[in-house]
Design a protein around this motif. Structure first.
Motif, PDB file in Angstrom:
ATOM      1  N   PHE A 139       0.815  -1.222   0.000  1.00 36.96           N
ATOM      2  CA  PHE A 139       0.000   0.000   0.000  1.00 36.96           C
ATOM      3  C   PHE A 139       0.849   1.274   0.000  1.00 36.96           C
ATOM      4  O   PHE A 139       0.304   2.367  -0.147  1.00 36.96           O
ATOM      5  N   ASN A 140       2.153   1.157   0.219  1.00 35.37           N
ATOM      6  CA  ASN A 140       2.975   2.370   0.324  1.00 35.37           C
ATOM      7  C   ASN A 140       2.852   3.259  -0.911  1.00 35.37           C
ATOM      8  O   ASN A 140       2.614   4.464  -0.798  1.00 35.37           O
ATOM      9  N   LEU A 141       3.038   2.659  -2.084  1.00 31.40           N
ATOM     10  CA  LEU A 141       3.002   3.462  -3.310  1.00 31.40           C
ATOM     11  C   LEU A 141       1.613   4.066  -3.550  1.00 31.40           C
ATOM     12  O   LEU A 141       1.494   5.288  -3.755  1.00 31.40           O
ATOM     13  N   LEU A 167      -0.561  14.152   6.593  1.00 32.20           N
ATOM     14  CA  LEU A 167       0.507  13.708   7.491  1.00 32.20           C
ATOM     15  C   LEU A 167       0.568  12.182   7.446  1.00 32.20           C
ATOM     16  O   LEU A 167      -0.453  11.508   7.632  1.00 32.20           O
ATOM     17  N   TYR A 168       1.764  11.661   7.191  1.00 31.92           N
ATOM     18  CA  TYR A 168       1.948  10.205   7.102  1.00 31.92           C
ATOM     19  C   TYR A 168       2.557   9.654   8.386  1.00 31.92           C
ATOM     20  O   TYR A 168       3.550  10.185   8.873  1.00 31.92           O
ATOM     21  N   GLU A 169       1.954   8.584   8.892  1.00 27.31           N
ATOM     22  CA  GLU A 169       2.547   7.847  10.011  1.00 27.31           C
ATOM     23  C   GLU A 169       3.192   6.598   9.428  1.00 27.31           C
ATOM     24  O   GLU A 169       2.522   5.759   8.839  1.00 27.31           O
ATOM     25  N   VAL A 170       4.506   6.518   9.569  1.00 20.44           N
ATOM     26  CA  VAL A 170       5.255   5.405   8.968  1.00 20.44           C
ATOM     27  C   VAL A 170       5.858   4.559  10.080  1.00 20.44           C
ATOM     28  O   VAL A 170       6.490   5.088  10.991  1.00 20.44           O
ATOM     29  N   LEU A 171       5.642   3.257   9.998  1.00 19.83           N
ATOM     30  CA  LEU A 171       6.178   2.360  11.018  1.00 19.83           C
ATOM     31  C   LEU A 171       7.389   1.603  10.474  1.00 19.83           C
ATOM     32  O   LEU A 171       7.333   1.022   9.391  1.00 19.83           O
ATOM     33  N   ASP A 172       8.478   1.640  11.231  1.00 18.28           N
ATOM     34  CA  ASP A 172       9.633   0.795  10.926  1.00 18.28           C
ATOM     35  C   ASP A 172       9.385  -0.522  11.656  1.00 18.28           C
ATOM     36  O   ASP A 172       9.493  -0.583  12.884  1.00 18.28           O
ATOM     37  N   VAL A 173       9.026  -1.564  10.885  1.00 19.72           N
ATOM     38  CA  VAL A 173       8.623  -2.808  11.547  1.00 19.72           C
ATOM     39  C   VAL A 173       9.803  -3.585  12.114  1.00 19.72           C
ATOM     40  O   VAL A 173       9.620  -4.515  12.892  1.00 19.72           O
ATOM     41  N   TYR A 174      11.021  -3.211  11.742  1.00 19.60           N
ATOM     42  CA  TYR A 174      12.184  -3.899  12.316  1.00 19.60           C
ATOM     43  C   TYR A 174      12.595  -3.283  13.644  1.00 19.60           C
ATOM     44  O   TYR A 174      12.834  -3.972  14.617  1.00 19.60           O
ATOM     45  N   LEU A 191       9.562   9.369   0.792  1.00 24.39           N
ATOM     46  CA  LEU A 191       9.846   8.388  -0.259  1.00 24.39           C
ATOM     47  C   LEU A 191      11.122   7.614   0.043  1.00 24.39           C
ATOM     48  O   LEU A 191      11.235   6.430  -0.269  1.00 24.39           O
ATOM     49  N   GLY A 192      12.088   8.314   0.689  1.00 31.53           N
ATOM     50  CA  GLY A 192      13.337   7.641   1.072  1.00 31.53           C
ATOM     51  C   GLY A 192      13.064   6.457   1.984  1.00 31.53           C
ATOM     52  O   GLY A 192      13.746   5.437   1.917  1.00 31.53           O
ATOM     53  N   LEU A 193      12.037   6.596   2.833  1.00 37.16           N
ATOM     54  CA  LEU A 193      11.692   5.484   3.720  1.00 37.16           C
ATOM     55  C   LEU A 193      10.769   4.480   3.030  1.00 37.16           C
ATOM     56  O   LEU A 193      11.077   3.295   2.944  1.00 37.16           O
ATOM     57  N   ILE A 194       9.628   4.950   2.529  1.00 41.16           N
ATOM     58  CA  ILE A 194       8.581   3.990   2.148  1.00 41.16           C
ATOM     59  C   ILE A 194       8.849   3.256   0.831  1.00 41.16           C
ATOM     60  O   ILE A 194       8.137   2.312   0.494  1.00 41.16           O
ATOM     61  N   GLY A 195       9.923   3.660   0.138  1.00 40.84           N
ATOM     62  CA  GLY A 195      10.345   2.869  -1.021  1.00 40.84           C
ATOM     63  C   GLY A 195      10.857   1.502  -0.571  1.00 40.84           C
ATOM     64  O   GLY A 195      10.874   0.542  -1.336  1.00 40.84           O
ATOM     65  N   THR A 196      11.269   1.403   0.703  1.00 44.30           N
ATOM     66  CA  THR A 196      11.683   0.117   1.283  1.00 44.30           C
ATOM     67  C   THR A 196      10.433  -0.530   1.862  1.00 44.30           C
ATOM     68  O   THR A 196      10.108  -0.391   3.043  1.00 44.30           O
ATOM     69  N   THR A 197       9.721  -1.247   0.993  1.00 42.58           N
ATOM     70  CA  THR A 197       8.353  -1.653   1.337  1.00 42.58           C
ATOM     71  C   THR A 197       8.264  -2.766   2.383  1.00 42.58           C
ATOM     72  O   THR A 197       7.226  -2.976   2.976  1.00 42.58           O
TER      73      THR A 197
END
Ligand code: F6R
Ligand code: MG
Ligand code: MG
Length: 400
Positions: A139-141, A167-174, A191-197
């Motif tokens: 769903f990121n893209l 406003l985007y809330e992005v979770l780093d699942v690691y 985009l720098g983050l969420i391109g790593t899906t």
């Protein structure tokens, strides 16, 4: 009145293999939700599948993470597993129910959860999505396109109500960290983050002008819960549309191009996300029967149901990808499927080892011999001679 929209979904058995669900599973689940509606626990509900995953869509006034709502979903999945999936020996019966006892919140127990508590607007169009043979990062893209890309969402430019952005809330699942990033200012970082899906997942989106929730995506990485890979976490999502949010058509436009996602066969391949129609919708029984996953267990597919919410009631559904305009997208996805399948076990069709659901690499490495590269360089001929001799191709004698 605040309304909560909850979608809790699980794969509790496939028919056959990981292709589809048995209709009796949907029927029993819908029956249990109907009873919960009669008891007054939930206002409305709908049960549907995409591939081998069953979504329980429920509306209520109890807020997010409510033990009774989560408990209802857990008990329903348990019962459908016992009475249908196990009875018919469906494939992987109960596979997403990773824990034995329910302790008040279904998060972390296997099923995927997307929830949103909202103040209903005078008119409240909502779209619910379910995808199979892929992961939440799929769903990121589209989430980026819907809420940050003016080439997708015209309203970002021409509707003053959307001009302040989202406003985007992005979770780093690691690392289990959350990032809050603003569109448009922070889009390069976003985009720098969420391109790593597989790692940074868009979990929520809010409208900046008033903080209203705009989207929620399920993010429970099963492999991280179970400590080992137990399948891609076929995701679900909720998106609000119109009146200061992207229009229904802007939300759907984000799926008009079948982008490549991870999942597909054995959770270990990249393939196009194909927007799919539902086979049937029974508004009376509150059941919709969605896509099958048959070409190489896929390709990854997504279904979209549209609703008008009124005092918690779900008017609908409208099958939103049931439009000839999406036939071309499906055709393109089928062509990409054919193209990329020819790569067989080669990357980038096959995922890198750390993203694969299965890996036979340690077993392969244990069976075959390796040599120090430095030593090999010095004694190449001897090594080759020995290898040919052991394969029985030449006599173990010198031809030098
Ligand atoms: C992918 C998926 C399927 C299975 C495949 C093998 O998410 O569900 O592609 O991985 O059918 O399944 P098993 O290992 O259960 O025989
Ligand atoms: Mg399955
Ligand atoms: Mg699935």
């Amino acid at each position: 009145m605040k309304t909560t929209i909850s979608i809790i979904k699980a794969d509790i058995g496939g028919w056959p293999g990981h292709a589809w669900v048995h209709p009796k599973m949907l029927e029993l689940a819908a029956e249990r939700l109907r009873e919960a509606q009669r008891r007054g626990l939930i206002i409305d509900y709908f049960v549907y599948n995409v591939g081998d995953d069953i979504s329980l869509l429920m509306t209520h006034t109890k807020g997010e993470n409510h033990p009774e709502i989560h408990g209802l979903a857990w008990e329903t999945f348990k019962e459908v597993t016992e009475k249908i999936a196990k009875k018919f020996k469906l494939y992987g019966a109960g596979q997403d129910l990773l824990k034995d006892t329910f302790s008040g919140n279904i998060r972390g127990m296997g099923p995927q959860v997307a929830e949103m508590e909202i103040e209903e607007r005078p008119s409240e169009p909502v779209i619910t999505f379910a995808a199979d043979k892929t992961e939440p990062g799929a769903f990121n893209l589209p989430m980026y396109k819907m809420f940050a890309d003016p080439f997708n969402t015209a309203g970002l430019v021409i509707d003053p109500a959307m001009h302040e952005g989202f406003l985007y809330e992005v979770l780093d699942v690691y690392e289990h960290k959350v990032y809050l990033l603003k569109a448009p200012e922070d889009i390069y970082s976003l985009l720098g983050l969420i391109g790593t899906t597989g790692r940074y997942i868009v979990r929520r989106v809010y409208r900046r002008s008033d903080g209203a929730p705009a989207a929620a995506v399920s993010v429970e990485r099963l492999n991280l819960i179970a400590g080992k890979y137990v399948g891609k976490d076929d995701p679900v999502a909720i998106v609000r549309a119109q009146h200061g949010m992207p229009a229904v058509g802007e939300v759907l436009e984000a799926f008009a191009y079948p982008h490549l996602v991870h999942g597909w066969m054995r959770g270990s391949h990249a393939g196009p996300l194909m927007p799919m129609k539902f086979y049937s919708i029974d508004a009376e029984k509150r059941i919709a029967v969605g896509a099958r996953m048959t070409r190489f267990d896929g390709p990854p597919k997504i279904g979209a149901l549209g609703w008008q919410l009124h005092d918690g009631y779900l008017e609908g559904p409208v099958d939103l990808f049931d439009d000839p305009a999406f036939d071309y997208t499906r055709q393109l996805a089928a062509m990409i499927t054919d193209y990329i399948r020819r790569m067989g076990p080669f990357q980038p069709h096959r995922l890198p080892p750390e993203e694969m659901e299965y890996t036979s690499l340690p077993k392969i490495l244990a069976k075959i011999q390796s040599f120090s590269a430095d030593d090999y360089e010095k004694n190449r001929q001897a090594y080759i001679k020995r290898a040919l001799a052991s394969a029985g191709l030449v006599e173990a004698q010198s031809h030098d």
